[in-house]
Design an enzyme around this catalytic site. Sequence first.
Site, PDB file in Angstrom:
ATOM      1  N   HIS A  44       5.716 -70.803  38.034  1.00 41.10           N
ATOM      2  CA  HIS A  44       4.352 -70.678  37.509  1.00 41.10           C
ATOM      3  C   HIS A  44       3.824 -69.269  37.796  1.00 41.10           C
ATOM      4  CE1 HIS A  44       0.076 -71.327  36.817  1.00 41.10           C
ATOM      5  NE2 HIS A  44      -0.158 -70.915  38.047  1.00 41.10           N
TER       6      HIS A  44
ATOM      7  N   ASP B 116       0.701 -44.125  15.208  1.00 39.27           N
ATOM      8  CA  ASP B 116       1.495 -45.186  15.824  1.00 39.27           C
ATOM      9  C   ASP B 116       1.694 -44.809  17.278  1.00 39.27           C
ATOM     10  OD1 ASP B 116       3.502 -47.205  16.447  1.00 39.27           O
ATOM     11  OD2 ASP B 116       3.781 -47.397  14.286  1.00 39.27           O
TER      12      ASP B 116
ATOM     13  N   TRP C 285       6.354 -66.805  44.182  1.00 37.40           N
ATOM     14  CA  TRP C 285       6.566 -65.641  43.305  1.00 37.40           C
ATOM     15  C   TRP C 285       6.774 -64.380  44.124  1.00 37.40           C
ATOM     16  CZ3 TRP C 285       3.828 -61.082  41.850  1.00 37.40           C
ATOM     17  CH2 TRP C 285       2.666 -60.829  42.566  1.00 37.40           C
TER      18      TRP C 285
ATOM     19  N   SER D 210      11.104 -53.211  30.955  1.00 35.63           N
ATOM     20  CA  SER D 210      10.205 -53.304  29.806  1.00 35.63           C
ATOM     21  C   SER D 210       8.858 -52.653  30.120  1.00 35.63           C
ATOM     22  CB  SER D 210      10.021 -54.777  29.438  1.00 35.63           C
ATOM     23  OG  SER D 210       8.875 -54.943  28.658  1.00 35.63           O
ATOM     24  N   SER D 211       8.337 -52.939  31.313  1.00 38.07           N
ATOM     25  CA  SER D 211       7.035 -52.379  31.685  1.00 38.07           C
ATOM     26  C   SER D 211       7.092 -50.863  31.794  1.00 38.07           C
ATOM     27  CB  SER D 211       6.572 -52.938  33.029  1.00 38.07           C
ATOM     28  OG  SER D 211       6.262 -54.282  32.902  1.00 38.07           O
TER      29      SER D 211
ATOM     30  N   HIS E 202       0.345 -54.901  45.514  1.00 37.55           N
ATOM     31  CA  HIS E 202      -1.080 -54.639  45.411  1.00 37.55           C
ATOM     32  C   HIS E 202      -1.448 -53.805  44.199  1.00 37.55           C
ATOM     33  CE1 HIS E 202      -4.973 -55.709  46.528  1.00 37.55           C
ATOM     34  NE2 HIS E 202      -5.323 -54.524  46.135  1.00 37.55           N
TER      35      HIS E 202
ATOM     36  N   GLU F  73       0.032 -53.910  41.563  1.00 35.17           N
ATOM     37  CA  GLU F  73       0.198 -54.888  40.489  1.00 35.17           C
ATOM     38  C   GLU F  73      -1.115 -55.624  40.197  1.00 35.17           C
ATOM     39  OE1 GLU F  73       2.492 -55.716  38.405  1.00 35.17           O
ATOM     40  OE2 GLU F  73       1.792 -57.671  37.706  1.00 35.17           O
TER      41      GLU F  73
ATOM     42  N   TYR G 134      -4.003 -54.439  40.356  1.00 34.24           N
ATOM     43  CA  TYR G 134      -4.851 -53.571  39.532  1.00 34.24           C
ATOM     44  C   TYR G 134      -4.215 -53.263  38.190  1.00 34.24           C
ATOM     45  CZ  TYR G 134      -7.875 -53.625  43.424  1.00 34.24           C
ATOM     46  OH  TYR G 134      -8.704 -54.082  44.401  1.00 34.24           O
TER      47      TYR G 134
ATOM     48  N   SER H  95     -15.289 -53.266  29.143  1.00 31.73           N
ATOM     49  CA  SER H  95     -16.086 -52.062  28.895  1.00 31.73           C
ATOM     50  C   SER H  95     -16.245 -51.765  27.405  1.00 31.73           C
ATOM     51  CB  SER H  95     -15.449 -50.854  29.586  1.00 31.73           C
ATOM     52  OG  SER H  95     -15.348 -51.100  30.961  1.00 31.73           O
TER      53      SER H  95
ATOM     54  N   HIS I 175      -2.739 -55.611  53.632  1.00 37.34           N
ATOM     55  CA  HIS I 175      -3.757 -56.644  53.845  1.00 37.34           C
ATOM     56  C   HIS I 175      -3.256 -58.009  53.379  1.00 37.34           C
ATOM     57  CE1 HIS I 175      -5.782 -55.653  49.709  1.00 37.34           C
ATOM     58  NE2 HIS I 175      -4.861 -56.558  49.565  1.00 37.34           N
ATOM     59  N   HIS I 176      -2.095 -58.029  52.724  1.00 38.62           N
ATOM     60  CA  HIS I 176      -1.460 -59.315  52.407  1.00 38.62           C
ATOM     61  C   HIS I 176      -0.648 -59.825  53.597  1.00 38.62           C
ATOM     62  CE1 HIS I 176      -2.329 -59.030  48.047  1.00 38.62           C
ATOM     63  NE2 HIS I 176      -2.222 -57.737  48.269  1.00 38.62           N
TER      64      HIS I 176
ATOM     65  N   THR J 249     -15.313 -50.725  42.925  1.00 39.68           N
ATOM     66  CA  THR J 249     -15.402 -51.959  42.146  1.00 39.68           C
ATOM     67  C   THR J 249     -16.858 -52.335  41.930  1.00 39.68           C
ATOM     68  OG1 THR J 249     -13.373 -52.605  43.257  1.00 39.68           O
ATOM     69  CG2 THR J 249     -14.442 -54.280  41.920  1.00 39.68           C
TER      70      THR J 249
ATOM     71  N   LYS K 120     -18.434 -50.343  39.194  1.00 37.29           N
ATOM     72  CA  LYS K 120     -18.136 -50.842  37.848  1.00 37.29           C
ATOM     73  C   LYS K 120     -19.044 -52.016  37.483  1.00 37.29           C
ATOM     74  CE  LYS K 120     -14.091 -50.401  36.122  1.00 37.29           C
ATOM     75  NZ  LYS K 120     -13.498 -49.156  35.677  1.00 37.29           N
TER      76      LYS K 120
ATOM     77  N   ARG L 111      -1.312 -73.414  51.407  1.00 35.92           N
ATOM     78  CA  ARG L 111      -0.860 -73.379  50.018  1.00 35.92           C
ATOM     79  C   ARG L 111       0.615 -73.750  49.964  1.00 35.92           C
ATOM     80  NH1 ARG L 111      -0.195 -66.936  48.719  1.00 35.92           N
ATOM     81  NH2 ARG L 111       0.427 -67.722  46.693  1.00 35.92           N
TER      82      ARG L 111
END
Lengths: 538, 376
Positions: free
Chosen positions: A89, A118, A154, A181-182, A265, A267, A269, A280, A314-315, A340, A343, A462
């Site tokens: 998931h 293009d 994950w 790909s990314s 991390h 990722e 963002y 925006s 921080h994870h 943040t 924004k 979890r």
Amino acid sequence: MSSVPHAHDHDHAHGHDHGHDHGHHGGYGGIMRWITTTNHKDIGTLYLWFSFIMFMTGGVMAMVIRAELFSPGLQIVDPDFFNQMTTMHGLIMVFGAIMPAFVGFANWQIPMMIGAPDMAFARLNNWSFWLLPFAASLLMLSFFVPGGAPGVGWTMYAPLTVQMGMGMDLTIFAVHLLGMSSILGSINIITTILNLRAPGMTLMRMPLFVWTWLITAYLLVAAMPVLAGAVTMTLTDRHFGTTFFNAAGGGDPVLYQHIFWFFGHPEVYIIALPAFGVISQVIPAFSRKPLFGYASMVYATSAIAIISFIVWAHHMYTVGMPVTGQLFFMYATMIIAVPTGVKVFNWVATMWKGSLSFETPMLFALGFLFLFTLGGFTGLVLSLVPVDIQLQDTYYVVAHFHYVMVAGALFSAFAGVYFWLPKWTGRMYDETLGKIHFWLTLIFFNMIFFVQHFLGLAGMPRRIPDYPLMFETWNKISSIGAFGFGLSQLLLLYVVLKCIRSGEPAPQKPWEGADSLEWTHLPTPVPYHTFETPPVLK
Amino acid sequence: MSSQSVRRIFLLACAFAAAAACGAAQAVEWNLQPAASPMAAEIHALHEYVMILVVVIFVGVFGFMFYSCYAHRKSKGHPAAQFHENTTVEIIWTVIPAIILVIFAWPVTKAVIAQKDTSAPELTIKATGIQWKWDYEYLKGEGEGIHLVSTLATPRDQIEGREAKGEHYLLEVDNDLVVPIGKKVRILTTAADVVHAWWVPALGLKQDAIPGFIRDTWFKATKVGTYRGQCAELCGKEHGFMPIVVKVVSQEDYSQWVGERKKALLAAADDPNKTWTLPDLVARGEKVYAANCVACHQANGKGTPPAFPPLDGSKVATGPKAGHMDIVLNGKPNTAMQSFKQLSDTEIAAVITYERNSWGNKAGEVQPAEVKARRK
């Protein structure tokens, strides 16, 4: 999301005007058109449909998880399969649904928004997309090999990954392909933005969506190879006798976590920044007022991107870092709240004294603003080391990141779909159904995830298939919410199909306040090829 | 669809959610568990401060947003202003949050430093995470030398729904970790296989247990009672089934417990040179199997292949005794099969004999002396 019939109409209508002797679809029809296409709009469409299929696949897995958690005890799946579900998931939603969705938006919108014909590397663009179905197939194939899909989460922490069957290897190769790909997609986006802007489209005149993608693409190029490295080290630990993550051979399991989160991390963002970009565009359009603080939005986005590289641990507050390490990562994380916040304040200030209307894109944008900020605040709560040590690996964290990923990224993607659907298809979607989709999504989302904050506070870990009796009430509510949320998304499919088939024809600029080039310079539906000569900007 | 029917659907959904909330059976928990240590109390306080701060800002910001949604609507004919910049405002809303955060960081920093201070413990206990149980060794302080293995006590029948679930469902173990009140207890964590995490919410601590490394944390319990937690890091199939139970007792009760435990340890120590009969070994082995092996290899010996192979008819359990002893003593690298050398010679002999003489297997007995000789 598909522009097939209209693009064909356009072929007949305008093919001769442009004097092209080659076909607009590269000379192929049917399925071969999609396999061989180098058109940014086709590829954007492919990305978006792929993302939707993955969203539904990952969603079914979430339903299995929530069904098992409906009551205490083991009823539906065994713990092994439950772990496989949570793992897949996560991987499918992050890499298969959310990221490709925003790449789809980038493909469709960036060339149109900067006045380019293009993407810069059209064939590379095709390959970037067509890597994805293979990656997804590898992921799904892992369910059918001995041992099944990996049940490691994950995050794929070592050394649990060493105990898995060959499903783990398939997943590792899938991650390699997704990363490739990314990276290719990002190189394309960076090159397009930096080189193909129409004359007069200076960097500081670009729509904010383009800015956020420029910054995101740099994040991707920097972060994805790190993930590839982490999973490759896992692969060699599994099969070739290396001991990167095994203390017995001089390695360290925590090293994996450092490498993973150095990718992980940014990722966050990578997913959030394009979402900010869509919002925006949408909020000013429906406020009929220019975006407040454009320059500060650009600076805040850049600041978030840079700081995102120094907060990864921080994870990992509970792995046992030195006190100085914990303090450094805590302060750095708290600092991210400042840009943040800027924004969020800018978006609210954009609405202030505007002339607001609340069509579906705006509703999703407001839902995003409200709930993403809530998720940001629980992020601030989690940034505090002592509090995080209590809440790490509980449902509080699950609630937090779903507020950021679903109410953040997914709501913004929905806002984007409803916003640009008329431009892409040439037809209006059903506004009432769109609004119903919004309200159902909003209500069920909060039903699933708001209560999970309480579960986490009360102490539910979890990634467990079964739980103590005191957690039953919230889990039931959460599960009911999940089924409702899942079913509500079928409505989106219906709205989109209905729009493509039988929507009212859309005007060139259906949204009064929209002001980027695709609205002001291009007809609706957009022709298959646009800006073959650059637009003239004042 | 009309906007009225939209409203009706919205109301229905609300009613549905409310009904779900009322219909569920258990008492609901909203907040952190009651604190039983100064650190847990500190975490409560910090959480409350940050929540107040967050709620105030949230209400403020979205007060503006919803006011705007109400007052600046096109349908009310509000004209769109065209301002889009104000440097003063931008500086204010950058600087003020930064100042709030700096002020807030101060008490949190003090808590972080206190949380990491594991110096001068009065009792040191090593907690080793093993798939899927906790192994406790009292290393230093009163009770030194005590060794407990703490495994889930909830019967499989409750988990699989064949029996009513008990009060402490999934939060009960065969051997509680017993500690005295008011003493600084340092917990060293490590793991035998994969990363686990030792977590007791009411005591306000969580520490990952990392294979091959020792990490530490501490607590000082302020209330007598039993505190329950669970492994907090995904550690494989039975991750949800390895609880942690800490029983905090008075100093007198603790001393008494230590005395009993030591006496029991002496009495229970089996003489590894005793020769057992086959039925006795099988009977003893069945208990050892139920405590250590059943989660993977299953009560019927069929396992859950391919991760957890069957024992019924397996080459190991019907082949040479030496190979069977080796795999139980040393485990099998890169699989979930870990070493069980922490069990006594008698227990290993018993469980091997049980495995070799149960289900369809008939492969003779193993005596404790043989296991003793086989240990390296």
